[in-house]
Write an enzyme that holds these catalytic residues in place. Structure first.
Site, PDB file in Angstrom:
ATOM      1  N   HIS A 173      -9.323   1.273   5.011  1.00 50.89           N
ATOM      2  CA  HIS A 173      -8.053   1.498   5.708  1.00 50.89           C
ATOM      3  C   HIS A 173      -8.295   2.441   6.883  1.00 50.89           C
ATOM      4  O   HIS A 173      -9.092   3.374   6.777  1.00 50.89           O
ATOM      5  CB  HIS A 173      -7.013   2.075   4.745  1.00 50.89           C
ATOM      6  CG  HIS A 173      -5.637   2.040   5.319  1.00 50.89           C
ATOM      7  ND1 HIS A 173      -5.202   2.971   6.238  1.00 50.89           N
ATOM      8  CD2 HIS A 173      -4.618   1.162   5.161  1.00 50.89           C
ATOM      9  CE1 HIS A 173      -3.956   2.660   6.607  1.00 50.89           C
ATOM     10  NE2 HIS A 173      -3.577   1.570   5.967  1.00 50.89           N
ATOM     11  N   GLY A 208       2.907   2.564  10.780  1.00 46.60           N
ATOM     12  CA  GLY A 208       3.856   3.653  10.583  1.00 46.60           C
ATOM     13  C   GLY A 208       4.586   4.058  11.854  1.00 46.60           C
ATOM     14  O   GLY A 208       5.212   5.106  11.913  1.00 46.60           O
ATOM     15  N   ASN A 266       0.869  -1.175   0.000  1.00 45.65           N
ATOM     16  CA  ASN A 266       0.000   0.000   0.000  1.00 45.65           C
ATOM     17  C   ASN A 266       0.906   1.226   0.000  1.00 45.65           C
ATOM     18  O   ASN A 266       1.493   1.563   1.020  1.00 45.65           O
ATOM     19  CB  ASN A 266      -0.889  -0.022   1.255  1.00 45.65           C
ATOM     20  CG  ASN A 266      -1.704   1.255   1.405  1.00 45.65           C
ATOM     21  OD1 ASN A 266      -1.758   2.086   0.492  1.00 45.65           O
ATOM     22  ND2 ASN A 266      -2.341   1.421   2.547  1.00 45.65           N
ATOM     23  N   GLU A 302      -6.679   4.854   7.944  1.00 47.87           N
ATOM     24  CA  GLU A 302      -6.458   6.268   7.615  1.00 47.87           C
ATOM     25  C   GLU A 302      -7.702   6.855   6.961  1.00 47.87           C
ATOM     26  O   GLU A 302      -8.048   8.021   7.184  1.00 47.87           O
ATOM     27  CB  GLU A 302      -5.219   6.413   6.713  1.00 47.87           C
ATOM     28  CG  GLU A 302      -3.945   6.203   7.516  1.00 47.87           C
ATOM     29  CD  GLU A 302      -2.783   5.611   6.745  1.00 47.87           C
ATOM     30  OE1 GLU A 302      -2.796   5.642   5.499  1.00 47.87           O
ATOM     31  OE2 GLU A 302      -1.852   5.093   7.399  1.00 47.87           O
ATOM     32  N   LYS A 344       0.130   4.233  -0.238  1.00 50.36           N
ATOM     33  CA  LYS A 344      -0.500   5.431   0.356  1.00 50.36           C
ATOM     34  C   LYS A 344      -0.282   6.628  -0.590  1.00 50.36           C
ATOM     35  O   LYS A 344      -0.220   6.432  -1.794  1.00 50.36           O
ATOM     36  CB  LYS A 344       0.022   5.665   1.775  1.00 50.36           C
ATOM     37  CG  LYS A 344      -0.111   4.384   2.632  1.00 50.36           C
ATOM     38  CD  LYS A 344       0.106   4.589   4.096  1.00 50.36           C
ATOM     39  CE  LYS A 344      -0.091   3.252   4.823  1.00 50.36           C
ATOM     40  NZ  LYS A 344       0.056   3.388   6.272  1.00 50.36           N
ATOM     41  N   GLY A 382       3.075  -0.925   4.231  1.00 54.64           N
ATOM     42  CA  GLY A 382       3.155   0.501   3.924  1.00 54.64           C
ATOM     43  C   GLY A 382       4.588   0.878   3.590  1.00 54.64           C
ATOM     44  O   GLY A 382       5.084   0.648   2.487  1.00 54.64           O
ATOM     45  N   GLY A 383       5.285   1.430   4.585  1.00 52.65           N
ATOM     46  CA  GLY A 383       6.630   1.971   4.384  1.00 52.65           C
ATOM     47  C   GLY A 383       7.587   1.042   3.650  1.00 52.65           C
ATOM     48  O   GLY A 383       8.286   1.473   2.721  1.00 52.65           O
ATOM     49  N   SER A 389       3.837  -1.827  10.327  1.00 55.35           N
ATOM     50  CA  SER A 389       5.299  -1.889  10.527  1.00 55.35           C
ATOM     51  C   SER A 389       5.881  -3.269  10.223  1.00 55.35           C
ATOM     52  O   SER A 389       6.857  -3.684  10.840  1.00 55.35           O
ATOM     53  CB  SER A 389       5.677  -1.439  11.944  1.00 55.35           C
ATOM     54  OG  SER A 389       5.250  -0.108  12.163  1.00 55.35           O
ATOM     55  N   GLU A 416      -4.930  -4.658  10.700  1.00 60.29           N
ATOM     56  CA  GLU A 416      -3.918  -3.611  10.890  1.00 60.29           C
ATOM     57  C   GLU A 416      -4.202  -2.847  12.182  1.00 60.29           C
ATOM     58  O   GLU A 416      -5.015  -1.911  12.187  1.00 60.29           O
ATOM     59  CB  GLU A 416      -3.948  -2.631   9.710  1.00 60.29           C
ATOM     60  CG  GLU A 416      -3.700  -3.275   8.368  1.00 60.29           C
ATOM     61  CD  GLU A 416      -3.162  -2.276   7.349  1.00 60.29           C
ATOM     62  OE1 GLU A 416      -2.129  -2.572   6.748  1.00 60.29           O
ATOM     63  OE2 GLU A 416      -3.748  -1.181   7.190  1.00 60.29           O
TER      64      GLU A 416
HETATM   65  P1  13P Z   1       3.323   0.570   7.620  1.00 57.84           P
HETATM   66  O1  13P Z   1       3.831  -0.736   7.040  1.00 57.84           O
HETATM   67  O2  13P Z   1       4.027   1.771   7.090  1.00 57.84           O
HETATM   68  O3  13P Z   1       3.222   0.526   9.113  1.00 57.84           O
HETATM   69  O4  13P Z   1       1.800   0.718   7.077  1.00 57.84           O
HETATM   70  C1  13P Z   1       0.941  -0.337   7.208  1.00 57.84           C
HETATM   71  C2  13P Z   1      -0.294  -0.005   6.468  1.00 57.84           C
HETATM   72  O5  13P Z   1      -1.054   0.862   6.872  1.00 57.84           O
HETATM   73  C3  13P Z   1      -0.568  -0.729   5.222  1.00 57.84           C
HETATM   74  O6  13P Z   1      -1.853  -0.498   4.772  1.00 57.84           O
END
Ligand code: 13P
Length: 256
Positions: free
Chosen positions: A100, A178, A10, A102, A12, A239-240, A218, A172
């Protein structure tokens, strides 16, 4: 039946078209033709990057799917700023992330919205990656399982077992996204097992055994192994670590 693991990136709100083409090409260059036997790979770039990323993958005949990060439930009309299932389908998207945290926290997305989006996706022949997860306050209260399984029930209300079977649930925990603070494999497994038990209640044991439940928050090359070793964790929503070719490829290789 053994479930094939999934690694989904993802991105983002990261990567302009130019940057997206570079990252997709880098991943495609690392692609091994043995991968699809053992792992399903998805990247979910921002809308504007979907077509360019898909074009790179199609040109290279790389079996990596492309998905959106969100989608609207109406198929067309006066919905300024929204993107529909037919639109992402024509680009060649296989799926969309929905719900998600967010989007729930920053854009007010409700369980009902998530349900409408899941229905629109499966009706359009795409699958949903449904995100669920608790805040730290909910975890501290000790009501994580109830909270998360209620999100699962709401997301799939009125969806039949055959449509749900192709969908994916991503657990999640909000406090792990993050933050560099991952759930322990035991914490993640406990919630993913509760999610699968709920899917079995809703759709029967067979469908629940087919459905993938991912962990996200993470996840990185350093902690992936312990998480993937859990019986109810079938991969990751990243994510990251999906924004760098090297770490994303390491996560894919952890599934082999
Ligand atoms: P991180 O891997 O950056 O923590 O993000 C996870 C996420 O929200 C994937 O949708």
């Amino acid at each position: 039946m053994a479930r094939k693991p999934m690694m989904a990136g993802n991105w983002k709100m990261n990567n302009t078209v130019g940057e997206a083409v570079v990252l997709t090409q880098e991943i495609s260059n690392q692609y091994e033709k043995e991968w699809p036997e053992s792992v399903e790979i998805v990247i979910c770039p921002p809308y504007v990057d979907l077509k360019p990323a898909k074009t790179v993958l199609d040109f290279d005949k790389t079996k990596i799917a492309v998905g959106a990060q969100n989608v609207y439930w109406e198929s067309k009309g006066a919905y300024t700023g929204e993107i529909s299932v037919p639109m992402i389908k024509e680009i060649g998207c296989a799926c969309s992330i929905v719900g998600h945290s967010e989007r729930r926290e920053l854009f007010g997305e409700t369980n009902e919205d998530v349900n409408r989006k899941v229905k629109a996706l499966v009706e359009g022949g795409l699958y949903a990656i449904v995100c669920v997860g608790e805040s730290l306050a909910v975890r501290d209260e000790g009501t994580t399982d109830e909270y998360v399984t209620a999100q699962v029930r709401a997301a799939f209300a009125g969806v039949d077992a055959s449509d749900a079977a192709g969908c994916v649930v991503a657990y999640e925990p909000i406090w792990a996204i993050g933050t560099g603070r991952t759930a322990t494999p035991e914490q993640a497994e406990a919630v993913c097992a509760a999610i699968r038990a709920t899917l079995a209640e809703l759709f029967g044991g067979e469908a629940a055994e087919e459905m993938r439940v991912l962990y996200g928050g993470s996840m990185n090359p350093g902690n992936v192994e312990g998480l993937l070793a859990q019986p109810n964790i079938d991969g990751g929503l990243i994510g990251g670590a999906s924004l760098k070719c090297e770490s994303f490829v390491q996560l894919i290789e952890a599934c082999l």
